[in-house]
Design a protein around this motif. Sequence first.
Motif, PDB file in Angstrom:
ATOM      1  N   TYR A   1      10.396   7.062   3.647  1.00 61.85           N
ATOM      2  CA  TYR A   1      10.857   8.282   3.829  1.00 61.85           C
ATOM      3  C   TYR A   1      11.713   8.058   5.293  1.00 61.85           C
ATOM      4  O   TYR A   1      12.427   9.330   5.911  1.00 61.85           O
ATOM      5  N   LEU A   2      10.987   7.660   6.344  1.00 63.08           N
ATOM      6  CA  LEU A   2      11.786   7.357   7.556  1.00 63.08           C
ATOM      7  C   LEU A   2      13.244   6.306   7.826  1.00 63.08           C
ATOM      8  O   LEU A   2      14.328   6.564   8.005  1.00 63.08           O
ATOM      9  N   LYS A   3      12.664   5.845   6.600  1.00 57.64           N
ATOM     10  CA  LYS A   3      14.630   4.596   6.479  1.00 57.64           C
ATOM     11  C   LYS A   3      15.385   5.088   5.103  1.00 57.64           C
ATOM     12  O   LYS A   3      16.641   4.623   5.702  1.00 57.64           O
TER      13      LYS A   3
ATOM     14  N   GLU B   1      16.736  13.102   5.881  1.00 58.50           N
ATOM     15  CA  GLU B   1      15.338  13.910   7.242  1.00 58.50           C
ATOM     16  C   GLU B   1      15.133  12.777   8.074  1.00 58.50           C
ATOM     17  O   GLU B   1      14.710  12.841   9.365  1.00 58.50           O
ATOM     18  N   GLY B   2      13.844  11.646   7.707  1.00 53.74           N
ATOM     19  CA  GLY B   2      13.190  10.322   8.477  1.00 53.74           C
ATOM     20  C   GLY B   2      14.092   9.636   9.376  1.00 53.74           C
ATOM     21  O   GLY B   2      14.033   9.516  10.393  1.00 53.74           O
ATOM     22  N   ASN B   3      15.368   9.657   8.045  1.00 48.24           N
ATOM     23  CA  ASN B   3      16.531   8.278   9.425  1.00 48.24           C
ATOM     24  C   ASN B   3      16.860   9.173  10.362  1.00 48.24           C
ATOM     25  O   ASN B   3      17.130   8.721  11.652  1.00 48.24           O
ATOM     26  N   MET B   4      17.304  10.568  10.412  1.00 52.24           N
ATOM     27  CA  MET B   4      17.806  11.166  11.364  1.00 52.24           C
ATOM     28  C   MET B   4      16.668  11.377  12.526  1.00 52.24           C
ATOM     29  O   MET B   4      17.164  11.359  13.783  1.00 52.24           O
ATOM     30  N   GLN B   5      16.018  11.434  11.732  1.00 52.21           N
ATOM     31  CA  GLN B   5      14.576  12.006  13.135  1.00 52.21           C
ATOM     32  C   GLN B   5      14.222  10.003  13.990  1.00 52.21           C
ATOM     33  O   GLN B   5      14.682   9.915  15.640  1.00 52.21           O
ATOM     34  N   LEU B   6      14.519   8.944  12.994  1.00 51.76           N
ATOM     35  CA  LEU B   6      14.630   7.769  13.974  1.00 51.76           C
ATOM     36  C   LEU B   6      15.986   8.034  14.458  1.00 51.76           C
ATOM     37  O   LEU B   6      15.538   7.259  15.913  1.00 51.76           O
TER      38      LEU B   6
ATOM     39  N   TYR C   1       1.371  -1.343  -0.216  1.00 50.61           N
ATOM     40  CA  TYR C   1       0.360   0.206   0.278  1.00 50.61           C
ATOM     41  C   TYR C   1       0.698   1.451   0.281  1.00 50.61           C
ATOM     42  O   TYR C   1       1.728   1.160   0.514  1.00 50.61           O
ATOM     43  N   GLU C   2       0.627   2.176  -0.687  1.00 45.26           N
ATOM     44  CA  GLU C   2       1.362   3.251  -0.891  1.00 45.26           C
ATOM     45  C   GLU C   2       1.126   4.111  -0.158  1.00 45.26           C
ATOM     46  O   GLU C   2       2.480   4.773   0.323  1.00 45.26           O
ATOM     47  N   VAL C   3       0.320   4.210   0.611  1.00 48.85           N
ATOM     48  CA  VAL C   3       0.449   4.806   1.594  1.00 48.85           C
ATOM     49  C   VAL C   3       1.138   5.085   3.088  1.00 48.85           C
ATOM     50  O   VAL C   3       1.751   5.928   3.569  1.00 48.85           O
ATOM     51  N   LEU C   4       1.320   3.586   3.673  1.00 51.56           N
ATOM     52  CA  LEU C   4       2.539   3.083   4.041  1.00 51.56           C
ATOM     53  C   LEU C   4       3.452   3.292   3.748  1.00 51.56           C
ATOM     54  O   LEU C   4       4.615   2.863   4.277  1.00 51.56           O
ATOM     55  N   LYS C   5       3.682   2.520   2.245  1.00 52.62           N
ATOM     56  CA  LYS C   5       5.498   2.625   1.561  1.00 52.62           C
ATOM     57  C   LYS C   5       6.383   3.916   1.614  1.00 52.62           C
ATOM     58  O   LYS C   5       6.799   4.059   1.736  1.00 52.62           O
ATOM     59  N   GLU C   6       5.203   4.655   1.474  1.00 54.88           N
ATOM     60  CA  GLU C   6       5.968   6.218   0.978  1.00 54.88           C
ATOM     61  C   GLU C   6       6.453   6.616   2.941  1.00 54.88           C
ATOM     62  O   GLU C   6       7.514   7.307   2.907  1.00 54.88           O
TER      63      GLU C   6
END
Length: 274
Positions: A195-197, A201-206, A186-191
Amino acid sequence: MVRIAAEFLQIIKDFSLFDDMYMNCFFKDFPEGIQFILRKILDRSDLVVKSVHIQDVMVSMTSKTSRLDVFAEDGEGNQYDVEFQFLPNENIPKRGRYYLGNIDQNMIRRGEDYDTLHEAYVIFICAGDPIKKHKPMYHYTMKDEDGNELNDGQHLLILNADYEGDWRLKDLMNDIKASDPETMKYEVLKERAEYLKEEEEGNMQLNMNLQNLMMKAENKGIEKGREEGIEKGREEEKTNMIFHMLKEKFDAKTIMRALNVSEETINKIKATMK
């Protein structure tokens, strides 16, 4: 650019929505994510989420505090608690009953009529089948001895994400369990996962959240040792870190990877906390 330690990069890579810290970041400021999941589970394309709270704490002066993973309210006032359970070995039915009671208590205000109570849903998404009847999903409501619905508005749903057969939510469960965004449907979850992984920016957030939580747990462990006057060796310090990471709602899988300990060790420490 801030460098991320290799061990943290591997932890981030292996995260799924059954990891509390990743789940918190995943749904933070992302109401469309939980809206999509609720629409799929409840088979309601018209459901519109109005607000979302992550790790919402329901405090009582006299009763046990409840911390809800993802708490959402829709435009009609109906309320939803979605819990992600990697090790569903707790008493899920009674925990669900307690959470529903707390939601009801917070839904109605002093002086209001009981008719103001909206629908309340507690949904456990489990890596396994805590009910042990080999079904992919259980939906419990109040009924009489003849099977007639009371229609009091309370719903307890328990989903088995590891159910091996084909069923309506098979793809959604696979996306929830997925650590690699490329395997998600599912695109909405995949996107969001990409972003996080995969994005800086998402990587640093995690990474920042992971380091802060681990530092907090480590500092609490050291503080506890000093208060008790304990000369801690490496194993004692690790035990204290596990203890406090469990108190901070780290799930077992994350602790196993971060501290290189076995699930058996974690369960032994968890048993002393009850």
